[in-house]
Write an enzyme that holds these catalytic residues in place. Structure first.
Site, PDB file in Angstrom:
ATOM      1  N   ALA A  34      32.764  32.031 -37.873  1.00  0.00           N
ATOM      2  CA  ALA A  34      33.346  32.939 -37.272  1.00  0.00           C
ATOM      3  C   ALA A  34      33.324  31.300 -36.865  1.00  0.00           C
ATOM      4  O   ALA A  34      35.080  31.018 -35.696  1.00  0.00           O
ATOM      5  CB  ALA A  34      32.998  33.559 -36.051  1.00  0.00           C
ATOM      6  N   THR A 125      14.171  35.639 -32.113  1.00  0.00           N
ATOM      7  CA  THR A 125      13.777  34.618 -31.446  1.00  0.00           C
ATOM      8  C   THR A 125      12.356  35.161 -30.423  1.00  0.00           C
ATOM      9  O   THR A 125      12.086  36.690 -30.123  1.00  0.00           O
ATOM     10  CB  THR A 125      14.658  34.624 -30.628  1.00  0.00           C
ATOM     11  OG1 THR A 125      13.926  33.244 -29.550  1.00  0.00           O
ATOM     12  CG2 THR A 125      15.346  35.355 -29.807  1.00  0.00           C
ATOM     13  N   GLU A 127      11.651  34.612 -27.391  1.00  0.00           N
ATOM     14  CA  GLU A 127      12.371  35.315 -26.111  1.00  0.00           C
ATOM     15  C   GLU A 127      12.342  36.834 -25.663  1.00  0.00           C
ATOM     16  O   GLU A 127      12.199  37.006 -24.663  1.00  0.00           O
ATOM     17  CB  GLU A 127      13.570  34.240 -25.746  1.00  0.00           C
ATOM     18  CG  GLU A 127      14.060  32.780 -25.814  1.00  0.00           C
ATOM     19  CD  GLU A 127      14.352  32.243 -25.138  1.00  0.00           C
ATOM     20  OE1 GLU A 127      15.488  32.582 -24.810  1.00  0.00           O
ATOM     21  OE2 GLU A 127      15.028  31.386 -25.630  1.00  0.00           O
ATOM     22  N   LYS A 154      19.233  39.560 -28.146  1.00  0.00           N
ATOM     23  CA  LYS A 154      18.232  39.265 -29.369  1.00  0.00           C
ATOM     24  C   LYS A 154      17.468  40.542 -29.504  1.00  0.00           C
ATOM     25  O   LYS A 154      17.311  41.334 -30.575  1.00  0.00           O
ATOM     26  CB  LYS A 154      18.081  38.425 -29.523  1.00  0.00           C
ATOM     27  CG  LYS A 154      19.036  36.675 -29.277  1.00  0.00           C
ATOM     28  CD  LYS A 154      19.737  37.088 -31.011  1.00  0.00           C
ATOM     29  CE  LYS A 154      18.406  36.222 -32.464  1.00  0.00           C
ATOM     30  NZ  LYS A 154      19.927  36.326 -33.319  1.00  0.00           N
TER      31      LYS A 154
HETATM   32  P1  NAD Z   1      24.078  27.833 -32.747  1.00  0.00           P
HETATM   33  O1  NAD Z   1      24.855  28.572 -31.387  1.00  0.00           O
HETATM   34  O2  NAD Z   1      24.092  26.617 -33.003  1.00  0.00           O
HETATM   35  O3  NAD Z   1      25.397  28.704 -34.148  1.00  0.00           O
HETATM   36  C1  NAD Z   1      25.611  29.765 -34.119  1.00  0.00           C
HETATM   37  C2  NAD Z   1      26.926  30.337 -35.078  1.00  0.00           C
HETATM   38  O4  NAD Z   1      27.249  31.530 -34.886  1.00  0.00           O
HETATM   39  C3  NAD Z   1      27.220  28.855 -34.822  1.00  0.00           C
HETATM   40  O5  NAD Z   1      27.602  28.378 -36.299  1.00  0.00           O
HETATM   41  C4  NAD Z   1      28.755  29.945 -34.650  1.00  0.00           C
HETATM   42  O6  NAD Z   1      29.925  29.946 -35.347  1.00  0.00           O
HETATM   43  C5  NAD Z   1      28.696  31.401 -35.391  1.00  0.00           C
HETATM   44  N1  NAD Z   1      28.847  32.607 -34.717  1.00  0.00           N
HETATM   45  C6  NAD Z   1      28.968  33.358 -33.371  1.00  0.00           C
HETATM   46  N2  NAD Z   1      29.764  34.546 -33.562  1.00  0.00           N
HETATM   47  C7  NAD Z   1      29.838  34.747 -34.444  1.00  0.00           C
HETATM   48  C8  NAD Z   1      30.876  35.810 -34.585  1.00  0.00           C
HETATM   49  N3  NAD Z   1      31.136  36.692 -33.970  1.00  0.00           N
HETATM   50  N4  NAD Z   1      30.515  36.025 -36.504  1.00  0.00           N
HETATM   51  C9  NAD Z   1      30.301  35.126 -37.157  1.00  0.00           C
HETATM   52  N5  NAD Z   1      29.685  33.429 -37.129  1.00  0.00           N
HETATM   53  C10 NAD Z   1      29.378  33.397 -35.312  1.00  0.00           C
HETATM   54  O7  NAD Z   1      22.709  29.288 -33.070  1.00  0.00           O
HETATM   55  P2  NAD Z   1      21.575  28.838 -33.564  1.00  0.00           P
HETATM   56  O8  NAD Z   1      20.924  28.162 -32.540  1.00  0.00           O
HETATM   57  O9  NAD Z   1      22.058  27.667 -35.120  1.00  0.00           O
HETATM   58  O10 NAD Z   1      20.731  29.845 -33.958  1.00  0.00           O
HETATM   59  C11 NAD Z   1      20.971  30.386 -35.079  1.00  0.00           C
HETATM   60  C12 NAD Z   1      20.384  31.477 -34.589  1.00  0.00           C
HETATM   61  O11 NAD Z   1      19.408  31.913 -34.830  1.00  0.00           O
HETATM   62  C13 NAD Z   1      20.901  32.573 -34.014  1.00  0.00           C
HETATM   63  O12 NAD Z   1      20.620  33.814 -33.861  1.00  0.00           O
HETATM   64  C14 NAD Z   1      19.485  32.041 -32.640  1.00  0.00           C
HETATM   65  O13 NAD Z   1      19.008  33.520 -31.973  1.00  0.00           O
HETATM   66  C15 NAD Z   1      18.110  31.939 -33.797  1.00  0.00           C
HETATM   67  N6  NAD Z   1      16.904  31.550 -32.562  1.00  0.00           N
HETATM   68  C16 NAD Z   1      17.625  29.749 -32.622  1.00  0.00           C
HETATM   69  C17 NAD Z   1      16.386  29.649 -32.577  1.00  0.00           C
HETATM   70  C18 NAD Z   1      17.062  28.158 -31.418  1.00  0.00           C
HETATM   71  O14 NAD Z   1      15.639  27.375 -30.906  1.00  0.00           O
HETATM   72  N7  NAD Z   1      18.331  27.100 -31.545  1.00  0.00           N
HETATM   73  C19 NAD Z   1      14.829  29.826 -32.543  1.00  0.00           C
HETATM   74  C20 NAD Z   1      14.754  30.645 -32.831  1.00  0.00           C
HETATM   75  C21 NAD Z   1      15.733  32.067 -33.394  1.00  0.00           C
HETATM   76  O1  DAU Z   2      12.465  29.986 -27.636  1.00  0.00           O
HETATM   77  C1  DAU Z   2      13.764  30.357 -29.081  1.00  0.00           C
HETATM   78  C2  DAU Z   2      15.037  29.812 -28.337  1.00  0.00           C
HETATM   79  O2  DAU Z   2      14.465  28.596 -27.843  1.00  0.00           O
HETATM   80  C3  DAU Z   2      16.255  30.434 -29.105  1.00  0.00           C
HETATM   81  O3  DAU Z   2      15.774  31.381 -29.360  1.00  0.00           O
HETATM   82  C4  DAU Z   2      17.654  29.983 -27.771  1.00  0.00           C
HETATM   83  O4  DAU Z   2      18.936  30.142 -29.423  1.00  0.00           O
HETATM   84  C5  DAU Z   2      17.086  28.321 -28.177  1.00  0.00           C
HETATM   85  O5  DAU Z   2      18.090  28.088 -27.383  1.00  0.00           O
HETATM   86  C6  DAU Z   2      16.292  28.620 -27.303  1.00  0.00           C
HETATM   87  O6  DAU Z   2      16.011  28.863 -25.899  1.00  0.00           O
HETATM   88  P1  DAU Z   2      15.583  27.748 -24.656  1.00  0.00           P
HETATM   89  O7  DAU Z   2      15.920  28.361 -23.622  1.00  0.00           O
HETATM   90  O8  DAU Z   2      14.154  27.582 -24.537  1.00  0.00           O
HETATM   91  O9  DAU Z   2      16.252  26.576 -24.784  1.00  0.00           O
HETATM   92  P2  DAU Z   2      16.890  25.190 -23.975  1.00  0.00           P
HETATM   93  O10 DAU Z   2      17.168  24.048 -25.098  1.00  0.00           O
HETATM   94  O11 DAU Z   2      18.035  25.608 -23.321  1.00  0.00           O
HETATM   95  O12 DAU Z   2      15.928  25.063 -22.642  1.00  0.00           O
HETATM   96  C7  DAU Z   2      14.843  24.474 -23.489  1.00  0.00           C
HETATM   97  C8  DAU Z   2      14.052  24.050 -22.476  1.00  0.00           C
HETATM   98  O13 DAU Z   2      13.884  23.150 -21.611  1.00  0.00           O
HETATM   99  C9  DAU Z   2      13.227  25.563 -21.258  1.00  0.00           C
HETATM  100  O14 DAU Z   2      12.671  26.039 -20.461  1.00  0.00           O
HETATM  101  C10 DAU Z   2      14.954  24.865 -20.412  1.00  0.00           C
HETATM  102  C11 DAU Z   2      14.668  23.425 -19.638  1.00  0.00           C
HETATM  103  N1  DAU Z   2      16.213  22.966 -19.385  1.00  0.00           N
HETATM  104  C12 DAU Z   2      17.059  23.154 -21.032  1.00  0.00           C
HETATM  105  C13 DAU Z   2      17.827  22.303 -20.597  1.00  0.00           C
HETATM  106  C14 DAU Z   2      19.464  22.580 -21.466  1.00  0.00           C
HETATM  107  C15 DAU Z   2      15.610  21.760 -18.995  1.00  0.00           C
HETATM  108  O15 DAU Z   2      15.011  21.410 -18.114  1.00  0.00           O
HETATM  109  N2  DAU Z   2      17.171  21.463 -19.072  1.00  0.00           N
HETATM  110  C16 DAU Z   2      18.250  21.478 -19.664  1.00  0.00           C
HETATM  111  O16 DAU Z   2      19.173  20.646 -19.139  1.00  0.00           O
END
Ligand code: NAD
Ligand code: DAU
Length: 337
Positions: A34, A125, A127, A154
């Site tokens: 999206a 995730t 989480e 999630k």
């Molecule tokens: P991100 O926020 O970088 O990307 C999300 C993508 O989904 C974007 O391209 C956005 O445009 C699209 N999107 C959002 N709403 C939408 C909708 N209604 N329809 C179609 N597209 C839509 O996220 P990410 O960090 O790449 O995470 C991807 C997936 O992996 C998520 O489901 C997240 O929960 C999961 N995940 C992330 C992490 C992490 O550390 N980032 C870890 C474990 C699992």
């Molecule tokens: O564990 C998997 C998850 O990891 C994914 O499902 C989520 O999509 C992804 O966003 C991530 O979640 P967290 O909350 O762990 O990630 P974040 O990068 O936001 O934060 C990582 C850790 O760092 C958390 O303990 C909060 C801390 N933090 C984060 C930010 C943005 C800080 O201390 N300062 C910051 O500015």
């Protein structure tokens, strides 16, 4: 293999598409996204003119449109990355998390069930399991105890995926991964925020005492695990994916400061995130045993690659930080950025 990848313009989704097209011969990807604030087609510039990649701007909540696409394209598998993914945003505005993560996943399940699509892989995730004390790790049978609105959404999605396997016999599979880092990660998440702020000489906001622990995995290792689940996973199963790199946040930040040649005085301890989970740790022995998967990129190598990418791609993150993202963080943290 023809894949329908949702959220393929985001961080992990775009890395996954690039990885699949690079490593799987005969693969074709339909990328449904999206394009919310987190979606960025620049991530896919390398495959812009590649006929194996087709981008479709669509919302996963649009069940009729998704069903039409599935009937027309008949993908072998759906890989659902599409989500609202940032915990801080879910605290400020949870509704869109329920809409996209829960109802969007339900809509995708219904559309793909009606269209008779093959495997439905839900990218979830760690989480959803909540938080840990000093010892132990999450296994696939740990109780689901989400603590943030993001994690709750999630978890809700995961339960629908599970129910669609049980009720309709769909071949659903769930991956639950720990914290990813690497190229193309939106600079609201810890690692890219710290890298880009350090490069700009800005403050590095560490929440609370900085001793919250996350298990870091390089994004390509997560992408390899998802491919392994598609190729060798079983219907109805959950697979935990972790990097075996548990670190307190302050250590992650100090590593980045050193690698970037920045000054430690940039580190600022700021107000903690409400409900901040203390520790995540993932037991991925099932994925290792049943899929033959294991992570390959160590933390110092991964941080080196990630830093080099942000250094070489300044325009990518400067454009993002100059607009909406900056307004959001200024609202949250005043003038610290
Ligand atoms: P991100 O926020 O970088 O990307 C999300 C993508 O989904 C974007 O391209 C956005 O445009 C699209 N999107 C959002 N709403 C939408 C909708 N209604 N329809 C179609 N597209 C839509 O996220 P990410 O960090 O790449 O995470 C991807 C997936 O992996 C998520 O489901 C997240 O929960 C999961 N995940 C992330 C992490 C992490 O550390 N980032 C870890 C474990 C699992
Ligand atoms: O564990 C998997 C998850 O990891 C994914 O499902 C989520 O999509 C992804 O966003 C991530 O979640 P967290 O909350 O762990 O990630 P974040 O990068 O936001 O934060 C990582 C850790 O760092 C958390 O303990 C909060 C801390 N933090 C984060 C930010 C943005 C800080 O201390 N300062 C910051 O500015």
């Amino acid at each position: 293999m023809k894949l329908l990848v949702t959220g393929g313009a985001g961080f992990i989704g775009s890395n996954f598409i690039l990885h699949v097209l690079e490593t799987v011969s005969g693969a074709r990807v339909i990328n449904l996204d999206a394009l919310t604030y987190a979606g960025n087609l620049e991530n896919l510039a390398a495959v812009e003119n590649d006929s194996r990649h087709q981008f479709v701007k669509m919302d996963i909540r649009d069940r009729e449109a998704v069903a039409r696409l599935c009937v027309a394209e008949k993908p072998d598998a759906v890989v659902n990355f599409a989500a609202e993914s940032h915990v801080d945003r879910s605290i400020d505005g949870p509704e869109v998390f329920a809409q996209t993560n829960v109802l969007g996943t339900l809509s995708l399940l219904e559309a793909t069930r009606k269209a008779g699509t093959g495997v439905f892989l839900q990218v979830s995730t760690d989480e959803v399991y909540g938080t840990l004390g000093a010892g132990g790790s999450f296994s696939e049978t740990s109780p689901i105890q989400p603590n943030s609105p993001y994690a709750a959404s999630k978890a809700g999605a995961d339960q629908f995926v599970r129910a669609y396997h049980h009720t309709h016999g769909m071949d659903t599979r769930i991956t639950r991964c720990s914290n990813n880092y690497g190229p193309y990660q939106f600079p609201e998440k810890l690692i890219p925020l710290m890298i880009t702020n350090a490069m700009e000489g800005r403050g590095l906001p560490v929440y609370g005492d900085g001793l919250h622990v996350r298990d870091w995995i390089y994004v390509t290792d997560h992408c390899r695990a998802i491919l392994a689940v598609l190729e060798k996973g079983a219907a109805g199963e959950v697979y935990n994916i972790g990097g075996v790199h548990e670190l307190p946040n302050i250590e992650v930040v100090r590593t980045i400061v050193r690698a970037a040649g920045a000054d430690e005085s940039l580190i600022e301890f700021v107000k903690d995130r409400p409900g901040h989970d203390r520790r995540y740790a993932i037991d991925s022995s099932k994925a290792r045993r049943e899929l033959g998967w294991e992570p390959r990129v160590g933390f110092s190598e991964g941080i080196g690659r990630t830093l080099a990418w942000y250094q070489a791609n300044r325009r990518w993150w400067e454009r993002i930080k100059s607009s909406e993202y900056r307004d959001y963080y200024e609202k949250m943290y005043g003038n610290r950025l």
